[in-house]
Design a protein around this motif. Structure first.
Motif, PDB file in Angstrom:
ATOM      1  N   ILE A 175       0.619  12.033  54.148  1.00  0.00           N
ATOM      2  CA  ILE A 175       0.565  11.679  52.783  1.00  0.00           C
ATOM      3  C   ILE A 175       1.867  12.103  51.824  1.00  0.00           C
ATOM      4  N   GLU A 176       2.390  11.237  51.054  1.00  0.00           N
ATOM      5  CA  GLU A 176       3.581  11.603  50.196  1.00  0.00           C
ATOM      6  C   GLU A 176       3.157  11.272  48.754  1.00  0.00           C
ATOM      7  N   VAL A 177       2.969  12.263  47.957  1.00  0.00           N
ATOM      8  CA  VAL A 177       2.718  11.978  46.548  1.00  0.00           C
ATOM      9  C   VAL A 177       3.743  12.065  45.603  1.00  0.00           C
ATOM     10  N   TYR A 235      -9.824   8.139  41.326  1.00  0.00           N
ATOM     11  CA  TYR A 235      -9.078   8.015  40.032  1.00  0.00           C
ATOM     12  C   TYR A 235      -7.809   7.233  40.568  1.00  0.00           C
ATOM     13  N   GLN A 236      -7.327   6.446  39.115  1.00  0.00           N
ATOM     14  CA  GLN A 236      -6.078   5.831  39.320  1.00  0.00           C
ATOM     15  C   GLN A 236      -5.040   6.519  38.512  1.00  0.00           C
ATOM     16  N   PRO A 237      -4.190   7.149  39.019  1.00  0.00           N
ATOM     17  CA  PRO A 237      -3.022   7.790  38.222  1.00  0.00           C
ATOM     18  C   PRO A 237      -2.207   6.720  37.337  1.00  0.00           C
ATOM     19  N   ASP A 238      -1.605   7.084  36.276  1.00  0.00           N
ATOM     20  CA  ASP A 238      -0.952   6.010  35.559  1.00  0.00           C
ATOM     21  C   ASP A 238       0.687   6.030  35.746  1.00  0.00           C
ATOM     22  N   GLU A 239       1.067   7.168  36.686  1.00  0.00           N
ATOM     23  CA  GLU A 239       2.445   7.358  36.997  1.00  0.00           C
ATOM     24  C   GLU A 239       2.431   7.358  38.641  1.00  0.00           C
ATOM     25  N   GLY A 240       3.750   7.167  39.314  1.00  0.00           N
ATOM     26  CA  GLY A 240       4.068   7.682  40.499  1.00  0.00           C
ATOM     27  C   GLY A 240       3.433   6.932  41.678  1.00  0.00           C
ATOM     28  N   GLU A 241       3.624   7.326  42.768  1.00  0.00           N
ATOM     29  CA  GLU A 241       3.040   6.566  43.982  1.00  0.00           C
ATOM     30  C   GLU A 241       2.367   7.659  44.993  1.00  0.00           C
ATOM     31  N   ILE A 242       1.438   7.121  45.584  1.00  0.00           N
ATOM     32  CA  ILE A 242       0.626   7.931  46.815  1.00  0.00           C
ATOM     33  C   ILE A 242       0.838   6.981  48.075  1.00  0.00           C
ATOM     34  N   ILE A 243       1.581   7.399  48.973  1.00  0.00           N
ATOM     35  CA  ILE A 243       1.698   6.757  50.049  1.00  0.00           C
ATOM     36  C   ILE A 243       0.928   7.485  51.429  1.00  0.00           C
ATOM     37  N   ILE A 244       0.106   6.744  51.862  1.00  0.00           N
ATOM     38  CA  ILE A 244      -0.598   6.811  53.003  1.00  0.00           C
ATOM     39  C   ILE A 244      -0.118   6.534  53.947  1.00  0.00           C
ATOM     40  N   HIS A 245       0.450   7.486  55.260  1.00  0.00           N
ATOM     41  CA  HIS A 245       1.223   6.975  56.587  1.00  0.00           C
ATOM     42  C   HIS A 245      -0.084   7.072  57.432  1.00  0.00           C
ATOM     43  N   HIS A 246      -0.171   6.007  57.986  1.00  0.00           N
ATOM     44  CA  HIS A 246      -1.347   6.083  59.163  1.00  0.00           C
ATOM     45  C   HIS A 246      -1.176   4.797  60.265  1.00  0.00           C
ATOM     46  N   GLN A 247      -0.829   5.153  61.740  1.00  0.00           N
ATOM     47  CA  GLN A 247      -0.556   4.312  62.593  1.00  0.00           C
ATOM     48  C   GLN A 247       0.573   3.332  62.418  1.00  0.00           C
ATOM     49  N   MET A 257       1.574   2.401  59.737  1.00  0.00           N
ATOM     50  CA  MET A 257       1.705   1.642  58.476  1.00  0.00           C
ATOM     51  C   MET A 257       1.903   2.640  57.162  1.00  0.00           C
ATOM     52  N   GLN A 258       2.278   2.041  56.135  1.00  0.00           N
ATOM     53  CA  GLN A 258       2.337   2.806  55.100  1.00  0.00           C
ATOM     54  C   GLN A 258       1.621   1.929  54.011  1.00  0.00           C
ATOM     55  N   THR A 259       0.434   2.468  53.201  1.00  0.00           N
ATOM     56  CA  THR A 259      -0.084   2.027  52.186  1.00  0.00           C
ATOM     57  C   THR A 259       0.071   2.813  50.784  1.00  0.00           C
ATOM     58  N   GLU A 260       0.376   2.217  49.822  1.00  0.00           N
ATOM     59  CA  GLU A 260       0.471   2.838  48.324  1.00  0.00           C
ATOM     60  C   GLU A 260      -0.893   2.483  47.567  1.00  0.00           C
ATOM     61  N   LEU A 261      -1.476   3.897  47.522  1.00  0.00           N
ATOM     62  CA  LEU A 261      -2.934   4.020  47.182  1.00  0.00           C
ATOM     63  C   LEU A 261      -3.016   3.509  45.814  1.00  0.00           C
ATOM     64  N   ILE A 262      -1.939   3.670  44.891  1.00  0.00           N
ATOM     65  CA  ILE A 262      -2.355   3.486  43.342  1.00  0.00           C
ATOM     66  C   ILE A 262      -2.521   1.995  43.008  1.00  0.00           C
ATOM     67  N   SER A 263      -1.668   1.273  43.737  1.00  0.00           N
ATOM     68  CA  SER A 263      -1.574  -0.218  43.718  1.00  0.00           C
ATOM     69  C   SER A 263      -2.544  -1.026  44.764  1.00  0.00           C
ATOM     70  N   ALA A 264      -2.906  -0.254  45.628  1.00  0.00           N
ATOM     71  CA  ALA A 264      -3.513  -0.745  46.612  1.00  0.00           C
ATOM     72  C   ALA A 264      -4.830  -1.876  46.248  1.00  0.00           C
ATOM     73  N   SER A 265      -5.246  -2.784  46.960  1.00  0.00           N
ATOM     74  CA  SER A 265      -6.298  -3.683  46.575  1.00  0.00           C
ATOM     75  C   SER A 265      -7.670  -2.840  47.051  1.00  0.00           C
ATOM     76  N   PRO A 266      -8.856  -3.248  46.184  1.00  0.00           N
ATOM     77  CA  PRO A 266     -10.031  -2.707  46.538  1.00  0.00           C
ATOM     78  C   PRO A 266     -10.374  -2.746  48.053  1.00  0.00           C
ATOM     79  N   ARG A 267     -10.052  -3.845  48.689  1.00  0.00           N
ATOM     80  CA  ARG A 267     -10.330  -4.214  49.944  1.00  0.00           C
ATOM     81  C   ARG A 267      -9.542  -3.252  50.847  1.00  0.00           C
TER      82      ARG A 267
END
Ligand SMILES: Nc1ncnc2c1ncn2[C@@H]1O[C@H](COP(=O)(O)OP(=O)(O)OP(=O)(O)O)[C@@H](O)[C@H]1O
Ligand SMILES: [Mg+2]
Length: 230
Positions: A5-7, A61-73, A75-85
């Motif tokens: 995780i990178e915050v 909760y959805q932060p209003d600034e910054g990035e939260i990057i989840i690294h797994h297998q 792949m990287q997913t940025e959580l704050i802008s990620a789709s509900p799906r």
């Protein structure tokens, strides 16, 4: 080291729309990286935003600034802008969550509540039942309670059902918000062992523990909220 995780520069201000739009700045300039195999404990006074940060890492909760990057297998997913799906998928396969309280679902038995996350990733019914039984036994939940809905259980019994549910899948990332808060020392010990086993299999864990003794037994590192909060 293998990053989980990178915050980056995360900020969150609550706006109370029903109270003259009062602004409550809770998180500001939070930077934190967590590797697989680490247990980072969030440290700070009551109200310093520990639960807010943890909930943000679960996309509650959805932060209003910054990035939260989840690294797994790979792949990287940025959580704050990620789709509900994408969030639902991450919660199913990658990020586990144990809060202090069980959300009781009426008429669903304790063992079914515990098994559900494992069934959702395609496990066989009997495998899920055996693993649930094993966890409930380790956590000293009496077998006579397993087939009952936990709404009438004591606070500590509900919490142990909640913990069994949180640990039934070997999630790569685990978020723990005071999982031992209403447990006696014997059961707290069981949870400490579960956390250390998860760490040993390579899970990245971020937790909040008020009790310093518990904290010292699980933490590889503390992260101070004071430094970065406004
Ligand atoms: N949903 C919300 N709406 C408005 N304000 C909130 C919300 N959630 C948290 N806050 C505010 O954010 C601040 C930090 O709360 P948070 O629950 O993150 O603190 P904490 O560090 O976990 O504290 P504790 O140790 O008491 O659990 C508090 O002032 C709280 O009132
Ligand atoms: Mg909290």
């Amino acid at each position: 080291m293998n990053i989980a995780i990178e915050v980056k520069n995360v900020g969150k201000t609550f706006i109370l729309h029903n109270q003259q739009s009062a602004k409550i700045p809770v998180l500001g300039g939070i930077n934190l990286s967590v590797n697989y195999g680490e247990c980072v404990v969030l440290d700070g006074h009551s109200g310093s935003g520990k639960s807010t940060l943890l909930r943000s890492l679960f996309a509650n909760y959805q932060p209003d600034e910054g990035e939260i990057i989840i690294h797994h297998q790979g792949m990287q997913t940025e959580l704050i802008s990620a789709s509900p799906r994408a969030i639902i998928e991450l919660r199913r396969t990658t990020i586990g969550w144990v809060s202090q309280f069980l959300r009781v679902i009426p008429r669903v038995s304790a063992i079914d509540i515990v098994m559900q996350p494992l069934l959702e990733i395609g496990a066989d019914m009997q495998v899920a039942r055996d693993k649930a039984a094993n966890l409930l036994t380790q956590l000293n939940v009496p077998e006579r309670l397993w087939s009952l809905a936990p709404s009438t259980f004591s606070g500590g019994e509900q919490q142990r059902v909640n913990i069994a549910r949180g640990f039934i899948v070997d999630y790569p990332i685990l978020l723990l918000d005071e999982p031992t808060a209403s447990l006696d020392s014997k059961n707290a010990e069981v949870v400490i062992n579960l956390i250390n086993q998860a760490k040993a299999r390579g899970a990245a864990i971020i937790g909040i523990f008020h009790d310093t003794q518990t904290r010292d037994q699980v933490a590889t590192r503390l992260f101070s909220m004071q430094k970065s909060a406004h």
